[in-house]
Design an enzyme around this catalytic site. Structure first.
Site, mmCIF file in Angstrom:
data_model
loop_
_atom_site.group_PDB
_atom_site.id
_atom_site.type_symbol
_atom_site.label_atom_id
_atom_site.label_comp_id
_atom_site.label_asym_id
_atom_site.label_seq_id
_atom_site.Cartn_x
_atom_site.Cartn_y
_atom_site.Cartn_z
ATOM 1 N N CYS A 147 -41.486 -11.822 11.068
ATOM 2 C CA CYS A 147 -41.824 -11.241 9.458
ATOM 3 C C CYS A 147 -43.036 -10.326 9.656
ATOM 4 O O CYS A 147 -43.200 -9.664 10.917
ATOM 5 C CB CYS A 147 -42.770 -12.866 9.573
ATOM 6 S SG CYS A 147 -44.028 -13.068 10.662
ATOM 7 N N HIS A 181 -11.425 -6.126 23.987
ATOM 8 C CA HIS A 181 -11.877 -7.182 24.038
ATOM 9 C C HIS A 181 -11.155 -8.528 23.649
ATOM 10 O O HIS A 181 -10.460 -8.356 22.678
ATOM 11 C CB HIS A 181 -12.761 -6.852 23.163
ATOM 12 C CG HIS A 181 -14.430 -7.949 22.898
ATOM 13 N ND1 HIS A 181 -13.786 -9.756 22.947
ATOM 14 C CD2 HIS A 181 -15.093 -8.636 23.326
ATOM 15 C CE1 HIS A 181 -15.045 -10.364 22.607
ATOM 16 N NE2 HIS A 181 -16.067 -9.621 23.183
#
Length: 681
Positions: free
Chosen positions: A447, A603
């Site tokens: 934040c 992958h």
């Protein structure tokens, strides 16, 4: 359970900051525009009465007002983006859901434009739709629902004949359906909820206002270390309380009412849940910083002066207090508790003095001038004597307790830690390493003032190292870590995310798990795009373009260009003559380099890292030389299909300088072991 709830509340609190961050810009336009149109400023600056200047001022006021008038929609979009990890698809879904919910509620309840004109009806016109007024809460509900739809369906697989709607395109479709369904219970139960909120706020504000403002300031301050204060103050600012403007509209929420009263030049009644911040942030905390400096050891005062001076100035100008508060929170919790009590008393004092001040961001000098001094609608000058008294109280209380109780505030430590010098480009790498590496990060966020990280193993986090890197404090709740880096926190988070996603590769290559299962293979600088590299199919199956892989790390080519194969057999064979560069520990990914220098990643499946190697059998090891067609891995195809997101296998060229791939068999169709898959140039 408690730790998980805390993590979820942290994410919600952070998500609320995105729409709130828009308000200062809107407030700036509205405040300056209103001030130029006001008699007070015109008295001192007669030239602003010029017709052209006044027209510009009216446009500025209108531009600022439109943001506040559409806060529910802005919250819907902002919360969706915040809870969905920043993906814009969630915002589109939220917008779709927001208008569908409001249109459905309006038609179901048979709301007409005439109904909207009655302020007591509970109806409103939203984007031209006569509907039930659900306010900011309605926007937050839609935003959270849109984020849920995104997180649930962003990588959904559909049959090939519906393939266009798979993945992220499915999210707005699902949101349209869920928001339509949501509209009916909302239409039936929201009037009761709104009546309850109105009754609660009326009782709270009218019957016990003094107690309410004190408790608000006290509790809000105590929640700041946990990052939950955004959730706490939202209903007070955007829902509690009501006021009818000149157009007959009912405005809810202390901040909304204050801004509307400033815009209309009306008598101020709002600001009760904002004004108490100004004496504390502009006077109290800077005085506390001075006390910390004066009590520091002589040899450390130069360093402390820089730290406390910067934190005090930030608090005074902008109202951002965390860098200063976290400098004493952990070493002197009693001081923070006293600070929270004084914060509550500040709210009570200004309420008793009948001062009405507000802000769009925080209680600093900038908001004080724009929304207090320039509009000149309240006794803004009373903040100064109250603030000076607060400065004296803060200074002597902090100085006395630091010395008396021997608190180890900055500059008083027994042994000064060695600050780590890290350049702007090195800092995110250093912070990532201090957090235990990307394999240790479960969720990353930030934040305005703090880096929020949910880790897998807290013992791997180097808390002293984070402080040496510039964090003024580190909060630990369960596996949730908050490192206070001040206003640069969001930039650090952004750069850490890029590193974890493989978009920035400067340090030695790692092959670790993260949220997106990104696997990065270090680029061999000796490789050159002038060479031609032939890649043969390492699997038998159906060829699929990367753009259709339901994982944005691959589909958006964040790791490099390539292609994917949906396997029909559970074998991976060497696609060229070369060497095994690396093998992922869970066996689901393997990196190779060819004799000609081409680096390739295979992958197997998506989200297969969670299988922890189950269903995979290795036949090679790192550093082993292989020939084209050699068996590398066997995998249980049925097991993967039943336990992973997908069996689709991306085959990626990890060198960024190689982007010219010639797909000899095309990007669709069947392919077998040994067939030429593509040529890289």
């Amino acid at each position: 359970m408690r730790k998980k709830l805390f993590g979820q509340l942290q994410r919600i609190g952070k998500a609320l900051m995105l729409p709130v961050a828009i308000l200062p810009a809107a407030g700036l336009l509205l405040a300056i525009g209103t001030a130029i149109q006001g008699e007070a400023l015109q008295h001192y600056l007669p030239f602003i009465q010029n017709g052209g200047v006044q027209n510009v001022a009216k446009l500025m006021t209108a531009a600022g007002s439109i943001i506040f008038e559409n806060l529910p929609m802005i919250f819907a979009l902002g919360v969706a983006i915040g809870l969905a990890g920043g993906d814009g698809v969630a915002a589109i879904a939220a917008f779709v859901g927001y208008i569908i919910m409001n249109k459905t509620m309006g038609d179901f309840l048979q709301v007409t434009p005439k109904n909207v004109t009655d302020p007591a009806s509970g109806y409103a016109s939203i984007l031209g739709i006569p509907t039930l007024q659900t306010g900011v809460f309605g926007g937050i509900i839609i935003g959270a629902l849109a984020a849920w739809c995104y997180n649930k369906f962003y990588n959904i697989n559909l049959p090939s004949y519906l393939g266009f709607f798979a993945g992220k395109r499915f999210v707005p479709i699902m949101m349209a359906t869920t928001s339509f369904i949501l509209a009916f219970p909302m239409a039936l139960i929201w009037p009761t909820i709104q009546s309850g909120l109105n009754a609660f706020s009326t009782g709270l504000l009218d019957s016990n206002t003094g107690v309410a403002v004190f408790l608000f300031g006290f509790i809000k301050r105590l929640l700041i270390p946990f990052g939950l204060h955004h959730i706490f103050h939202a209903p007070f600012w955007f829902e509690f309380g009501s006021w009818k403007n000149a157009a007959g509209e009912i405005i809810h929420g202390d901040q909304r009412i204050f801004i509307e009263q400033i815009r209309e030049g009306a008598h101020l009644t709002a600001g009760k849940f904002m004004q108490g911040e100004f004496p504390v942030m502009m006077f109290g905390l800077p005085a506390a910083a001075l006390a910390i400096y004066h009590t520091a050891k002589p040899e450390n005062k130069k360093v402390v002066a820089g730290l406390m001076g910067s934190a005090a100035l930030t608090s005074f100008l902008t109202g951002i207090t965390e860098p200063l508060e976290f400098s004493f929170l952990f070493v002197a919790p009693l001081l923070f508790f006293i600070h929270a009590v004084l914060d509550g008393l500040s709210f009570l004092t200004l309420y008793l003095l009948d001062v009405h001040l507000g802000y769009t961001f925080s209680g600093g000098f900038i908001d004080y001038v724009l929304l207090g001094v320039l509009p000149n609608k309240t006794q803004w000058w009373l903040v100064i004597p109250v603030g000076l008294v607060y400065a004296v109280i803060y200074y002597f209380v902090f100085r006395f307790l630091i010395v008396k109780l021997k608190y180890k505030t900055p500059g008083r430590e027994d042994k000064q830690s060695q600050a780590v010098t890290a350049s702007a480009t090195e800092l995110p790498y250093a912070v990532l390493e201090a957090m235990g590496g990307k394999a240790n990060i479960k969720h990353l966020d930030a934040c305005i003032t703090r880096l929020r990280v949910e880790v897998n193993d807290k013992s791997k986090v180097d808390v002293p190292g984070l402080k040496d890197l510039g964090a003024s404090g580190v909060l630990e709740v369960g596996n949730n870590m908050q490192a206070i880096f001040g206003p640069k926190s969001d930039q650090i988070k952004h750069e850490m995310q890029q590193i974890m996603n493989g978009q920035v590769v400067e340090n030695p290559t790692t092959m670790e798990d993260d949220k997106d299962e990104t696997v990065v293979v270090a680029e061999d600088k000796s490789a050159t795009s002038e060479l031609s590299h032939i890649v043969h199919a390492p699997l038998t199956g159906e060829v699929t373009p990367l753009s259709e892989v339901p994982d944005q790390v691959f589909s958006e080519k964040m790791m490099g260009d390539g292609i994917a194969i949906k396997p029909s057999q559970g074998e991976v064979r060497a696609p060229f003559n070369g060497k095994i560069q690396m093998i992922f520990p869970t066996k689901h990914a393997i990196g190779l380099v060819s004799d000609s220098g081409l680096e390739l990643l295979i992958h197997i499946g998506l989200d297969t890292v969670k299988l922890n190697g189950e269903g995979f059998t290795l036949h090679v090891e790192e550093g082993q030389e292989v020939k084209q067609g050699d068996l590398l891995i066997n995998f249980d195809l049925d097991y993967i299909r039943n336990h992973a997101k997908s069996d689709i296998t991306p085959i990626i060229v990890t060198q960024g300088n190689i982007t010219n791939l010639d797909f000899k068999q095309g990007e669709h169709g069947n392919i077998s072991f040994g067939d030429q898959l593509f040529e890289a140039k």
